[in-house]
Write a protein that holds these residues in place. Sequence first.
Motif, mmCIF file in Angstrom:
data_model
loop_
_atom_site.group_PDB
_atom_site.id
_atom_site.type_symbol
_atom_site.label_atom_id
_atom_site.label_comp_id
_atom_site.label_asym_id
_atom_site.label_seq_id
_atom_site.Cartn_x
_atom_site.Cartn_y
_atom_site.Cartn_z
ATOM 1 N N VAL A 285 4.722 7.071 0.263
ATOM 2 C CA VAL A 285 5.593 6.113 0.928
ATOM 3 C C VAL A 285 5.011 4.711 0.773
ATOM 4 O O VAL A 285 3.837 4.478 1.073
ATOM 5 C CB VAL A 285 5.761 6.445 2.421
ATOM 6 C CG1 VAL A 285 6.635 5.399 3.109
ATOM 7 C CG2 VAL A 285 6.360 7.834 2.589
ATOM 8 N N GLU A 286 5.838 3.777 0.310
ATOM 9 C CA GLU A 286 5.377 2.413 0.100
ATOM 10 C C GLU A 286 5.463 1.609 1.391
ATOM 11 O O GLU A 286 6.477 1.608 2.068
ATOM 12 C CB GLU A 286 6.227 1.744 -0.982
ATOM 13 C CG GLU A 286 5.773 0.338 -1.346
ATOM 14 C CD GLU A 286 6.642 -0.298 -2.408
ATOM 15 O OE1 GLU A 286 7.542 -1.063 -2.012
ATOM 16 O OE2 GLU A 286 6.447 -0.024 -3.609
ATOM 17 N N ILE A 287 4.370 0.927 1.719
ATOM 18 C CA ILE A 287 4.303 0.068 2.905
ATOM 19 C C ILE A 287 4.085 -1.360 2.445
ATOM 20 O O ILE A 287 3.166 -1.632 1.670
ATOM 21 C CB ILE A 287 3.143 0.487 3.832
ATOM 22 C CG1 ILE A 287 3.315 1.928 4.296
ATOM 23 C CG2 ILE A 287 3.058 -0.451 5.034
ATOM 24 C CD1 ILE A 287 2.086 2.477 5.003
ATOM 25 N N ARG A 288 4.936 -2.283 2.895
ATOM 26 C CA ARG A 288 4.784 -3.708 2.585
ATOM 27 C C ARG A 288 4.696 -4.493 3.890
ATOM 28 O O ARG A 288 5.450 -4.252 4.819
ATOM 29 C CB ARG A 288 5.965 -4.237 1.767
ATOM 30 C CG ARG A 288 6.121 -3.620 0.403
ATOM 31 C CD ARG A 288 7.187 -4.363 -0.399
ATOM 32 N NE ARG A 288 7.453 -3.731 -1.681
ATOM 33 C CZ ARG A 288 8.183 -4.259 -2.649
ATOM 34 N NH1 ARG A 288 8.733 -5.468 -2.464
ATOM 35 N NH2 ARG A 288 8.389 -3.629 -3.781
ATOM 36 N N VAL B 248 -1.309 -4.425 15.149
ATOM 37 C CA VAL B 248 -0.041 -4.150 15.821
ATOM 38 C C VAL B 248 -0.051 -2.690 16.241
ATOM 39 O O VAL B 248 -0.420 -1.815 15.456
ATOM 40 C CB VAL B 248 1.154 -4.426 14.876
ATOM 41 C CG1 VAL B 248 2.462 -4.060 15.551
ATOM 42 C CG2 VAL B 248 1.159 -5.878 14.435
ATOM 43 N N GLU B 249 0.323 -2.418 17.468
ATOM 44 C CA GLU B 249 0.315 -1.043 17.948
ATOM 45 C C GLU B 249 1.180 -0.157 17.055
ATOM 46 O O GLU B 249 2.369 -0.416 16.866
ATOM 47 C CB GLU B 249 0.825 -0.985 19.392
ATOM 48 C CG GLU B 249 0.742 0.402 20.002
ATOM 49 C CD GLU B 249 1.174 0.422 21.455
ATOM 50 O OE1 GLU B 249 1.247 1.530 22.020
ATOM 51 O OE2 GLU B 249 1.443 -0.661 22.014
ATOM 52 N N GLY B 250 0.572 0.850 16.464
ATOM 53 C CA GLY B 250 1.277 1.751 15.563
ATOM 54 C C GLY B 250 1.484 1.196 14.173
ATOM 55 O O GLY B 250 2.114 1.844 13.333
ATOM 56 N N GLY B 251 0.954 -0.007 13.906
ATOM 57 C CA GLY B 251 1.128 -0.633 12.597
ATOM 58 C C GLY B 251 0.268 0.029 11.532
ATOM 59 O O GLY B 251 -0.960 0.044 11.650
ATOM 60 N N GLU B 252 0.905 0.560 10.512
ATOM 61 C CA GLU B 252 0.152 1.301 9.503
ATOM 62 C C GLU B 252 -0.760 0.402 8.682
ATOM 63 O O GLU B 252 -1.916 0.743 8.418
ATOM 64 C CB GLU B 252 1.130 2.054 8.583
ATOM 65 C CG GLU B 252 1.878 3.166 9.292
ATOM 66 C CD GLU B 252 2.765 3.947 8.334
ATOM 67 O OE1 GLU B 252 2.277 4.894 7.696
ATOM 68 O OE2 GLU B 252 3.949 3.586 8.214
ATOM 69 N N TYR C 165 11.365 -7.876 -1.611
ATOM 70 C CA TYR C 165 11.457 -7.696 -0.170
ATOM 71 C C TYR C 165 10.048 -7.514 0.380
ATOM 72 O O TYR C 165 9.105 -7.224 -0.352
ATOM 73 C CB TYR C 165 12.329 -6.490 0.200
ATOM 74 C CG TYR C 165 11.662 -5.150 0.040
ATOM 75 C CD1 TYR C 165 10.973 -4.566 1.097
ATOM 76 C CD2 TYR C 165 11.710 -4.458 -1.169
ATOM 77 C CE1 TYR C 165 10.354 -3.329 0.957
ATOM 78 C CE2 TYR C 165 11.093 -3.230 -1.323
ATOM 79 C CZ TYR C 165 10.418 -2.663 -0.267
ATOM 80 O OH TYR C 165 9.789 -1.456 -0.414
ATOM 81 N N ALA C 166 9.909 -7.710 1.679
ATOM 82 C CA ALA C 166 8.624 -7.462 2.328
ATOM 83 C C ALA C 166 8.840 -6.762 3.663
ATOM 84 O O ALA C 166 8.390 -5.659 3.880
ATOM 85 C CB ALA C 166 7.849 -8.763 2.517
ATOM 86 N N CYS C 167 9.593 -7.410 4.587
ATOM 87 C CA CYS C 167 9.671 -6.865 5.942
ATOM 88 C C CYS C 167 10.890 -5.986 6.192
ATOM 89 O O CYS C 167 10.861 -5.120 7.058
ATOM 90 C CB CYS C 167 9.648 -8.004 6.953
ATOM 91 S SG CYS C 167 11.184 -8.969 7.022
ATOM 92 N N LYS C 168 11.996 -6.227 5.499
ATOM 93 C CA LYS C 168 13.272 -5.543 5.727
ATOM 94 C C LYS C 168 13.803 -5.748 7.148
ATOM 95 O O LYS C 168 14.658 -4.999 7.607
ATOM 96 C CB LYS C 168 13.163 -4.040 5.442
ATOM 97 C CG LYS C 168 13.121 -3.680 3.967
ATOM 98 C CD LYS C 168 13.215 -2.180 3.774
ATOM 99 C CE LYS C 168 13.255 -1.791 2.307
ATOM 100 N NZ LYS C 168 13.354 -0.324 2.118
ATOM 101 N N ARG D 255 0.860 -1.186 0.000
ATOM 102 C CA ARG D 255 0.000 0.000 0.000
ATOM 103 C C ARG D 255 0.893 1.232 0.000
ATOM 104 O O ARG D 255 1.950 1.256 0.650
ATOM 105 C CB ARG D 255 -0.893 -0.011 1.237
ATOM 106 C CG ARG D 255 -1.878 1.142 1.331
ATOM 107 C CD ARG D 255 -2.873 0.894 2.461
ATOM 108 N NE ARG D 255 -3.846 1.974 2.535
ATOM 109 C CZ ARG D 255 -3.925 2.867 3.528
ATOM 110 N NH1 ARG D 255 -3.074 2.796 4.537
ATOM 111 N NH2 ARG D 255 -4.841 3.810 3.524
ATOM 112 N N VAL D 256 0.495 2.244 -0.723
ATOM 113 C CA VAL D 256 1.256 3.491 -0.779
ATOM 114 C C VAL D 256 0.462 4.574 -0.064
ATOM 115 O O VAL D 256 -0.699 4.837 -0.391
ATOM 116 C CB VAL D 256 1.536 3.913 -2.237
ATOM 117 C CG1 VAL D 256 2.294 5.240 -2.259
ATOM 118 C CG2 VAL D 256 2.351 2.833 -2.963
#
Length: 363
Positions: A49-52, A77-81, A308-311, A44-45
């Motif tokens: 900013v790209e979020i994976r 997840v707390e604060g998880g976008e 990649y996904a989590c980094k 999701r962007v």
Amino acid sequence: MFHPLRVSAVEQLTDDAVAITFAIPAELRETFRHTPGQHVALRRVVGGVEIRRTYSICTPAAGAADDPVVRVGVRLVEGGEFSTYALKELGAGDTVEVMEPMGRFAFEPRPGRFAAIVGGSGITPVLSIAATLLAREPEARFCLIRSDRTAASTMFLDEVADLKDRWPDRFQLVTALSREEQQSGLPSGRLDRKRLTGLLPALLPVEDVDGWFLCGPFGLVQGAEGALRELGVARSRIHQEIFHVDGGTSATGTPTTATPADAASAAAAAPAHSTLTATLDGRSGNWPVREGDSLLETVLRSRSDAPYACKGGVCGTCRAFLVSGEVRMDRNYALEPDETEAGYVLACQSHPLTPEVELDFDR
């Protein structure tokens, strides 16, 4: 490669978890035909900013003549976008970019006795493994040992109960709640190494289990592996996937704090200038590695299609073969020992230790 998929359903599992089902178009049915235990990355962007994020598939693997069903479990997840978006905004009819299934926690069903120790959302891939195994292999048996905080926080209660109802002689379920007493079953408390070492031999013949699947938070998986090794289980029979790693934990599970001496040592080991050559989808390129950058970050500057996904060294999506040179991995929660011994590294955690480094993402 990511594909835009329509969300066909969003189901509330608990107060803080949902299951998302995607509609798979006819032309992508083979692409999304998964092996039990695999995961997908969702993208999701937001604000440029790209979020994976990576989520395991919970549905059984489809047969050759059946359409694949891709359903994932997402816990807040707390604060998880992404998890906040999934629980509070995402709905049926929306579109999400989804990467094709991947992952080395995958399991090809075969006859035998198998067991899993899971915590929290770690039930997700194991649900797919157990359901597929029991449906395809009449002689197979499966024992699921699951740990959750409370009954209300337990994901996929109905799905697990259905396995028990359908295969009462071949599916064994053991539940432990860490913050709530049960009327029956195990006393409350965490499933740590000491407790599991005493508990497992009382539940099943440990030496006869052909494969163990450990999935969940790092502490649970580490404790379960330690208990199994203490009970004499061969490392080759233990398969694990980490769902969550607390900050400040090293790959060996020891809390770590970076010190000036650590930083100086790492800087001294790294070459002043290093060049990375990488092969991806049959095309090669070479680029200078900027100070402090990982090899994945170096590739991404010119190749946005790098996997990649989590980094965070957890999902294993960025696995690559080290063709030449030497690297230092900050941490590794995804690769099995035989993979690292064979020469594979996680690009997101790797930094050059030689002036020239070559990676191959296609192997």
